[in-house]
Structure formats: C-alpha cells, structure tokens
Enzyme design. Structure first.
Site, short mmCIF file in Angstrom:
data_model
loop_
_atom_site.label_atom_id
_atom_site.label_comp_id
_atom_site.label_asym_id
_atom_site.label_seq_id
_atom_site.Cartn_x
_atom_site.Cartn_y
_atom_site.Cartn_z
N ASN A 10 15.10 9.56 5.57
CA ASN A 10 14.23 9.88 6.71
C ASN A 10 13.98 9.54 7.82
O ASN A 10 13.96 8.68 8.55
CB ASN A 10 12.67 9.38 5.72
N LYS A 17 14.98 5.41 7.90
CA LYS A 17 14.46 4.99 6.16
C LYS A 17 14.84 5.89 5.33
O LYS A 17 15.28 6.50 5.59
CB LYS A 17 12.97 5.66 5.55
N ARG A 97 14.81 14.12 4.17
CA ARG A 97 12.60 14.35 4.55
C ARG A 97 13.21 15.21 5.89
O ARG A 97 13.61 14.99 7.02
CB ARG A 97 12.10 13.87 5.22
N HIS A 186 2.51 16.64 4.78
CA HIS A 186 2.55 15.52 3.57
C HIS A 186 3.01 16.65 1.83
O HIS A 186 2.54 15.81 1.39
CB HIS A 186 1.30 14.73 3.38
N ARG A 247 -5.00 9.03 15.00
CA ARG A 247 -5.23 11.33 15.61
C ARG A 247 -6.76 11.26 15.10
O ARG A 247 -7.55 10.93 13.77
CB ARG A 247 -4.11 12.51 14.09
N GLY A 336 -1.01 4.79 1.63
CA GLY A 336 -1.82 3.23 2.17
C GLY A 336 -3.03 2.61 2.11
O GLY A 336 -3.62 1.68 1.20
N GLU A 339 -4.35 4.46 -1.91
CA GLU A 339 -3.78 3.69 -2.43
C GLU A 339 -4.57 2.11 -2.67
O GLU A 339 -4.89 0.90 -3.75
CB GLU A 339 -2.49 3.07 -2.98
N GLU A 390 7.01 9.45 -2.10
CA GLU A 390 7.79 10.48 -1.50
C GLU A 390 9.14 10.74 -1.88
O GLU A 390 10.24 12.01 -2.54
CB GLU A 390 7.29 10.82 0.02
P1 ADP Z 1 2.27 6.27 6.87
O1 ADP Z 1 3.46 6.54 6.43
O2 ADP Z 1 1.52 7.64 7.49
O3 ADP Z 1 3.01 5.56 7.68
P2 ADP Z 1 1.10 4.54 4.63
O4 ADP Z 1 0.70 4.96 3.40
O5 ADP Z 1 2.20 3.48 4.37
O6 ADP Z 1 0.99 5.32 6.38
O7 ADP Z 1 -0.33 3.30 5.68
C1 ADP Z 1 -0.35 2.48 5.94
C2 ADP Z 1 -1.90 2.20 5.95
O8 ADP Z 1 -2.31 2.14 5.47
C3 ADP Z 1 -2.08 1.49 6.95
O9 ADP Z 1 -2.00 1.84 8.67
C4 ADP Z 1 -3.27 0.17 7.29
O10 ADP Z 1 -4.94 1.20 7.35
C5 ADP Z 1 -3.50 1.38 5.55
N1 ADP Z 1 -3.56 -0.15 4.11
C6 ADP Z 1 -2.35 -0.36 3.58
N2 ADP Z 1 -3.14 -1.17 3.16
C7 ADP Z 1 -4.30 -1.26 3.39
C8 ADP Z 1 -5.20 -2.28 2.52
N3 ADP Z 1 -5.29 -3.01 1.61
N4 ADP Z 1 -6.67 -2.20 2.98
C9 ADP Z 1 -6.81 -0.74 3.70
N5 ADP Z 1 -6.31 -0.12 3.95
C10 ADP Z 1 -4.47 -0.65 4.48
#
Ligand code: ADP
Length: 404
Positions: A10, A17, A97, A186, A247, A336, A339, A390
């Site tokens: 990616n 990555k 990707r 996505h 965004r 993130g 979950e 992914e």
């Molecule tokens: P991307 O792939 O779009 O960078 P991710 O799916 O890895 O994003 O998500 C990253 C985001 O998840 C972080 O910016 C953060 O806001 C959020 N995040 C991660 N852990 C937690 C948590 N425990 N509580 C709330 N938000 C979280």
C-alpha cells in the site's frame, strides 16, 4: 509445499505499508511500514509475525531512504533476514492497493503495461493517491518482473451502485465529459466487513442487508444488499459524506464559490481547507477521536460540538441507508474509531430504536479484536463491531486471481 505467499503493498506519497501473508491458511508472516520516504529522517519498522501475532524481533531502521525503490529494497532486505525475501519462490503474487479504478476497473486486475497506463490515466481523479500507487507497482515489477502484480481497487466494490445512485444531478454531458460521478472508496474494507458481518450472523451473505460504517481517520458508510453495494457516502473523491478526522464531508457546494468569491481563496486553498483542515480537526483542533473524547469529557465546548456534529452526520446516514435498503439486518462498525470507541457507537445508535437499533451496553463496552455483536438478542437489527482487514482482503483477491 505449494507456493502460497502474497505480498500486499500500500504505497502512499511518502510511505510504503506492507504485509506478507500465507494464503494456505491466511496467516501473516510479516508486516511493516516505511515512512517519510525522500526525507533525511526516513524510518522503516519491520515486524516478523507468527500468524497468530508478533513473533518478537521487531526491527527499526532510521536514516534517509530516498525513494520508493530504495524503500522496497530495504523492506526486501528485512524480509530476507527472516528467510522471507521478495526473491523467494514461495511468493506467488504482489497485491497492490490502488485507490482509484474509475469506471474501467471493477475487479482485481493483473497488471501489464496497458493496465498501468490506464491507472496513470486516472491520476486526475485521484491526484494524491494514484501516482504513489503507480510508483509502488513500478518498483515491485522491477524487483520481480516474473511475478504477477495484481491491482485491487478501492473503488471496485462500489461499482455495483445503480446508475441513478452513482450519478450526480448535474448536466449529463458535463458529467460525462469530466467523469463526474460517485465512485466511492474504502471498497476493500466495505467488502470484507459486509461478508464478515454475514458470517458473524451465521447467514449466507446473499441473505443479509448491512450498513457498514468504516470510521477511521477517513470515514465512509455503505448500504450493502446481499453482498452487493447499493450506495456509499464517498463520491467523486473521498471528501463527500461523513464528518472525518480532517475532511468536512457533505456541504453545500456553494460554500466553495462563497469562499472563492468572498474570501478570495484559490481552488487549491479550498481543496486543502476541506480535505486537510476541516472535519474534527477544523471544528476543534484535534483529529484524533481519542483526544476529542477526552476533551469533550472535560467539558471543552469546541470538542463537544465537533463530536455532536460527527454523531449527527453518522445518524443521518444510518437513517438514509435504512431507507435505501428497506430492511436492515445489521449495522457494522469498523476501522480505528468504529472498532475502539464505544462512546461513538453508543451515541450513534442512541435514539434509533424506531429503526430497530439498540445496544447492549455491557457488550458495547467489551474491548476485543474479534467480530462481535453489541446489540441485545431481541433486537430487530443486529449491531456489530467487525474489525476490518484490508490487507487480508487484497491478498485473498490477488491470490484467487492468480490461482484460478
Ligand atoms: P486510517 O486508516 O484512516 O488512518 P484507522 O482506521 O487506523 O485510520 O483509524 C485511525 C483513527 O482511529 C485515529 O485517528 C483515532 O481517531 C481513532 N482511534 C484509534 N483508537 C481509538 C480509540 N481507542 N478510541 C477512539 N478513537 C480511536
């Protein structure tokens, strides 16, 4: 032993990555990241894995890595040290990707010169992402010209959106001339999570209608009927839809004219404002949901407001996609925020009992890396947390294509 390893790449503009998976059992052999490519302070983090988790021996290199070619070479050296090098005969494909596949690429595709040219041709639609993806492909091809390189497109899963959903209500000739339509992003995540949600419910994917909420730094919702995407919240670019980390998501398009005419901002300035300085960051100064929640909990007004806007938009999409699908079997939270942030899930579902949505607060509070239900047994609509994967999805699609 038959060769069954797939390397997933990616590549971003200054990052790479990667994960190495063994598709015999879907296990992960290594994962890592090179960041700040092209700077003096580049960093490579490589982690050998056992399939179940970390194998120990996480390694880090710092120091200038001038370009993606050097980055992939460094990655290959790290993998070779564990007997997993890119030159290994065990490797059967590299899965890339690719963010934008336009209307042309609706499936994973083995990359040849013509395909690469077409991906380059889509750069105007994804000026930040597709050039980096092309570089990653070129570099991997140069290292292993004998190996099939497979492009897996972020837009592909959404190509099933009906025409009246994918079209914007603008002049048809203009839309056609400039390829203006809803593509969605996505897609690998929405595909994976919608299938995994059906598996969690113990039902065939064809029988399940699900609203997937992919809430990461970028965020999107999708309405998936029987495994087929019917609508998604991102559009021509990943700017439309939900409130995200940086965004804006949906806004009146006239905001752009207003900022240009009255504010004297250039198109590039508005682009940067809406993509990089808006969303949670723009509203309260933090784009990380953890910080927003912490500050909101302490009574910080701008953080509260940003959180409330984020949740309000999410609810509107749950409502809209309930109407699009007619019957919803499950709402799945992923990525993130989805979950990890129980508070976001609770707030998003709060007040939606009329749509069949309720939470089991105890189940919602559980932290786990497993797919799980967080609604009570009796609920009309299942609410689930389904961790996305992914890389596994890209590897699965690439492997299926080269072994069919
Ligand atoms: P991307 O792939 O779009 O960078 P991710 O799916 O890895 O994003 O998500 C990253 C985001 O998840 C972080 O910016 C953060 O806001 C959020 N995040 C991660 N852990 C937690 C948590 N425990 N509580 C709330 N938000 C979280």
């Amino acid at each position: 032993m038959t060769a069954s390893r797939v390397l997933v790449l990616n590549s971003g503009s200054s990052s790479l990555k990667y994960q190495l998976l063994d598709m015999a059992d879907g296990s992960r052999l290594a994962a890592g990241l090179v960041e700040r490519i092209g700077e003096e302070s580049s960093r490579l983090v490589h982690e050998p894995l056992t399939g179940q988790g970390a194998a120990g021996g996480r390694r880090e290199r710092t120091g200038a890595i001038p370009d993606h070619r050097a980055a992939l070479r460094a990655v290959s050296e790290e993998m070779a040290a564990d007997g997993l090098g890119i030159d290994s005969p065990e490797l059967v494909a590299v899965g890339h990707r690719v963010v934008h596949g336009g209307t042309k690429f609706t499936r994973p595709t083995v990359i040849d010169d013509a395909v690469l040219e077409e991906i380059r041709g889509l750069v105007p639609l994804a000026p930040l992402h597709n050039p980096a993806n092309v570089t990653g492909i070129e570099v991997a091809r140069a290292l292993r010209p004998d190996l099939p390189q497979v492009a897996v497109f972020d837009t592909a899963f959404h190509s099933t959106m009906p025409e009246h959903v994918a079209r914007y209500a603008i002049d048809a000739a203009t839309a056609e001339k400039y390829s203006v339509r809803r593509y969605g992003f996505h897609g690998t995540s929405h595909a994976y999570v919608s299938r995994a949600t059906a598996a969690l419910l113990g039902k065939p994917v064809e029988d399940v209608n699900v609203i997937v909420l992919h809430l990461g730094n970028g965020a999107s919702a999708s309405a998936v009927r029987g495994g087929v995407c019917e609508e998604t919240s991102m559009g021509l670019t990943p700017l439309e839809g939900l409130v995200m980390g940086t965004r804006s998501g949906d806004l009146d398009p006239a905001v752009v004219f207003h900022l240009a005419r009255v504010g004297g901002l250039s198109v590039d300035e508005i682009d940067s404002l809406l993509n990089k300085k808006s969303g949670l960051l723009g509203m309260c100064g933090d784009n990380d949901m953890r910080e927003v929640l912490r500050r909101a909990g302490e009574g910080d007004e701008s953080a509260r407001l940003a959180f409330a806007s984020y949740i309000h938009r999410l609810k509107k999409y749950i409502g809209a996609y309930s109407a699009v699908l007619g019957r919803v079997d499950a709402v799945a939270f992923t990525a993130g925020v989805g979950e990890n942030a129980a508070q976001v899930r609770e707030a998003a579902v709060d007040g939606l009992a009329g749509l069949g949505l309720t939470l089991d607060p105890e189940a919602n509070a559980v932290r786990s890396a497993q797919p799980r239900l967080i609604s009570p047994q009796y609920a009309r609509v299942a609410v689930a947390v389904v961790p996305t994967d992914e890389e596994l999805e890209i590897a699965t699609q690439a492997y299926a294509l080269v072994t069919q």
